[in-house]
Design a protein around this motif. Structure first.
Motif, short mmCIF file in Angstrom:
data_model
loop_
_atom_site.label_atom_id
_atom_site.label_comp_id
_atom_site.label_asym_id
_atom_site.label_seq_id
_atom_site.Cartn_x
_atom_site.Cartn_y
_atom_site.Cartn_z
N ALA A 194 -25.09 5.33 31.10
CA ALA A 194 -26.43 5.33 30.60
C ALA A 194 -26.44 5.01 29.14
O ALA A 194 -27.33 4.58 28.42
CB ALA A 194 -26.89 6.79 30.47
N PHE A 195 -25.30 5.17 28.29
CA PHE A 195 -25.11 4.57 26.94
C PHE A 195 -25.19 3.30 27.09
O PHE A 195 -25.57 2.67 25.67
CB PHE A 195 -23.61 5.07 26.60
CG PHE A 195 -23.50 6.57 26.41
CD1 PHE A 195 -24.06 7.45 25.57
CD2 PHE A 195 -22.25 7.24 27.19
CE1 PHE A 195 -23.65 8.49 25.39
CE2 PHE A 195 -22.14 8.43 27.32
CZ PHE A 195 -22.75 9.44 26.33
N ASN A 196 -25.11 2.33 28.02
CA ASN A 196 -25.34 1.08 27.85
C ASN A 196 -26.91 0.61 28.11
O ASN A 196 -27.30 -0.54 28.57
CB ASN A 196 -24.37 0.03 28.78
CG ASN A 196 -23.05 0.31 28.01
OD1 ASN A 196 -22.75 0.46 27.12
ND2 ASN A 196 -22.09 0.33 29.18
N SER A 197 -27.72 1.73 28.36
CA SER A 197 -29.23 1.40 28.92
C SER A 197 -30.00 0.43 27.93
O SER A 197 -30.68 -0.45 28.19
CB SER A 197 -29.85 2.62 28.76
OG SER A 197 -31.19 2.48 29.40
N ASP A 198 -29.79 0.61 26.47
CA ASP A 198 -30.27 -0.34 25.61
C ASP A 198 -30.12 -1.84 25.81
O ASP A 198 -30.99 -2.62 25.42
CB ASP A 198 -29.99 0.15 24.03
CG ASP A 198 -30.48 1.52 23.72
OD1 ASP A 198 -31.54 1.92 24.60
OD2 ASP A 198 -30.33 1.89 22.72
N ALA A 199 -29.01 -2.18 26.21
CA ALA A 199 -28.77 -3.64 26.50
C ALA A 199 -29.33 -4.25 27.65
O ALA A 199 -29.33 -5.26 27.85
CB ALA A 199 -26.89 -3.78 26.86
N TRP A 200 -30.14 -3.44 28.48
CA TRP A 200 -30.72 -3.92 29.59
C TRP A 200 -32.54 -3.64 29.36
O TRP A 200 -33.14 -4.07 30.18
CB TRP A 200 -30.46 -3.12 31.01
CG TRP A 200 -28.95 -3.47 30.94
CD1 TRP A 200 -28.03 -2.62 30.83
CD2 TRP A 200 -28.55 -4.56 32.09
NE1 TRP A 200 -26.78 -3.41 31.35
CE2 TRP A 200 -27.07 -4.42 32.13
CE3 TRP A 200 -28.96 -5.56 32.70
CZ2 TRP A 200 -26.44 -5.14 32.83
CZ3 TRP A 200 -28.31 -6.58 33.38
CH2 TRP A 200 -27.07 -6.54 33.35
N GLU A 201 -32.67 -3.40 28.30
CA GLU A 201 -34.19 -3.25 28.05
C GLU A 201 -34.88 -4.54 27.81
O GLU A 201 -34.47 -5.63 27.43
CB GLU A 201 -34.43 -2.53 26.68
CG GLU A 201 -33.92 -0.91 26.63
CD GLU A 201 -34.95 -0.16 27.57
OE1 GLU A 201 -36.12 -0.55 27.73
OE2 GLU A 201 -34.34 0.96 28.00
N GLY A 202 -36.15 -4.40 28.37
CA GLY A 202 -36.86 -5.71 28.45
C GLY A 202 -36.13 -6.96 29.12
O GLY A 202 -35.99 -6.84 30.26
N GLU A 203 -36.28 -8.06 28.56
CA GLU A 203 -35.66 -9.03 29.08
C GLU A 203 -34.17 -9.35 28.86
O GLU A 203 -33.49 -10.28 29.14
CB GLU A 203 -36.39 -10.45 28.59
CG GLU A 203 -37.77 -10.56 29.02
CD GLU A 203 -38.08 -10.58 30.43
OE1 GLU A 203 -37.26 -10.98 31.36
OE2 GLU A 203 -38.83 -9.67 31.06
N HIS A 204 -33.50 -8.26 28.01
CA HIS A 204 -32.25 -8.25 27.79
C HIS A 204 -31.39 -8.24 28.77
O HIS A 204 -31.28 -7.53 29.65
CB HIS A 204 -31.75 -7.08 26.64
CG HIS A 204 -32.51 -7.46 25.30
ND1 HIS A 204 -32.23 -8.81 24.54
CD2 HIS A 204 -33.40 -6.63 24.61
CE1 HIS A 204 -33.30 -8.35 23.40
NE2 HIS A 204 -33.97 -7.30 23.52
N ILE A 205 -30.19 -9.02 28.76
CA ILE A 205 -28.91 -8.97 29.58
C ILE A 205 -27.90 -9.13 28.65
O ILE A 205 -27.67 -10.02 27.88
CB ILE A 205 -28.86 -10.08 30.56
CG1 ILE A 205 -30.12 -10.07 31.63
CG2 ILE A 205 -27.80 -10.00 31.63
CD1 ILE A 205 -30.51 -11.24 32.44
N PRO A 206 -26.97 -8.21 28.87
CA PRO A 206 -25.53 -8.66 27.94
C PRO A 206 -24.91 -9.82 28.23
O PRO A 206 -25.20 -10.61 29.30
CB PRO A 206 -24.47 -7.58 28.77
CG PRO A 206 -25.38 -6.31 29.31
CD PRO A 206 -26.54 -7.20 29.84
N PRO A 207 -24.68 -10.44 27.23
CA PRO A 207 -24.25 -11.90 27.07
C PRO A 207 -22.99 -12.38 27.71
O PRO A 207 -23.10 -13.51 28.50
CB PRO A 207 -23.56 -12.07 25.69
CG PRO A 207 -24.63 -11.07 24.92
CD PRO A 207 -24.75 -9.79 25.61
N ALA A 208 -22.06 -11.34 28.17
CA ALA A 208 -20.98 -11.57 29.03
C ALA A 208 -21.51 -11.86 30.52
O ALA A 208 -20.87 -12.60 31.22
CB ALA A 208 -20.17 -10.43 29.08
#
Length: 313
Positions: A117-131
């Motif tokens: 759950a701590f990584n939830s912000d990385a998936w908000e909206g259109e965001h996807i982690p760069p890796a």
């Protein structure tokens, strides 16, 4: 070309991954992997041993892959199928891909992920982690797909999925970097420069856990350039730490014996904190047997630099 992996043992599958650059390797080469350095990836690809990372996150990611794929199908209506194969790029044989699923009826793939759950912000909206962007573009390059889907279960209770289009400009740059890493480092057995990442430091500790007692002559120009850089940085850090402490003390003076100080933009807390610390020195003196019993020994190597006094001529 594709190699079937369904009948491989775990060790065989891991050896198969060493035969090329996979999707999860691409982010390391491009500098988007905070957990692994290019130096460590080089060791992985060239060593005669297979090292498998075994932790809870990886275990549950594998266990829940089917759940994520099924939920993707339920929410989108798209059918997916397994591909138990290792694919290779038709023109760049070092580029390999092991995808989670094909999307039936589309020139597309599905990658399944789990995260906390701590990584939830990385998936908000259109965001996807760069890796993961690197991983998906790598897979699309190898399989010549036009799009990819990525689905993720966040914290065991939030599900999101996203669509990613093929980016030929990005793929061209990615292939150039991967080709350089494979041909100039892996094939020539020339490691990339060591860096300051945590993973690189941990790897050095594993490679050289203890000294052998010998003294060797270093390349003077290279070593002394690094030493001068280190000493310069130490001086700057010490100066900035001293300045930081000065500013903190001035703030403490302003707050005085109050618990909280405020400005229109900031809140400053200066709370009383009580802590209990074990007096290990007294414990070793008064109860040495107990102190020894509960003392864990660890091995590490400390870097120290000392100027050698030159004899007068």
């Amino acid at each position: 070309m594709a190699k079937n992996t369904s009948e491989m043992s775990r060790q065989e599958w891991l050896w198969n991954r060493k035969s090329g650059i996979g999707g999860s390797d691409s982010s390391t080469i491009l500098g988007f992997n905070a957990w692994k350095s290019p130096f460590e990836l080089y060791i992985d690809k060239t060593s005669e041993e297979v090292q498998e990372i075994d932790n809870e996150a990886i275990h549950w990611g594998n266990v829940l892959e089917d759940v994520v794929a099924e939920e993707f199908t339920r929410r989108t209506g798209k059918k997916v199928r397994r591909r138990n194969q290792t694919f290779r790029h038709p023109d760049y044989d070092f580029m390999i891909a092991n995808i989670d699923r094909d999307v039936v009826g589309e020139n597309a793939l599905l990658e399944c992920k789990t995260t906390n759950a701590f990584n939830s912000d990385a998936w908000e909206g259109e965001h996807i982690p760069p890796a993961y962007i690197c991983q998906l573009q790598h897979y699309m390059a190898v399989l010549d797909y036009e799009k990819a889907y990525i689905a993720v279960l966040i914290g065991g209770q939030k599900f999101v999925w996203k669509e990613v289009d093929r980016d030929d400009e990005f793929i061209e740059l990615m292939i150039e970097q991967e080709k350089h890493f494979w041909e100039e480092h892996v094939l020539k057995e020339i490691p990339p420069e060591i860096d300051g990442t945590k993973s690189a430091s941990e790897l050095l500790n594993k490679m050289y856990p203890e000294d052998n007692g010998e003294t060797i002559m270093l390349k003077s120009d290279d070593a002394e350039m690094l030493i001068e850089a280190i000493e310069s940085i130490k001086s700057e850090v010490k100066e900035k730490q001293s300045l930081q402490k000065e500013y903190e003390n001035k703030l403490k003076m302003m707050v005085g014996d109050a618990q909280t100080g405020v400005t229109p933009r900031f809140e400053i807390k200066l709370k009383t904190v009580k802590s209990n610390r074990l007096d290990s020195k007294s414990l070793r003196k008064e109860l040495p047997d107990i102190a020894e019993k509960y003392t864990n020994q660890s091995t590490s190597r400390r870097l120290t630099i000392k100027q050698i006094e030159q004899e007068a001529i």
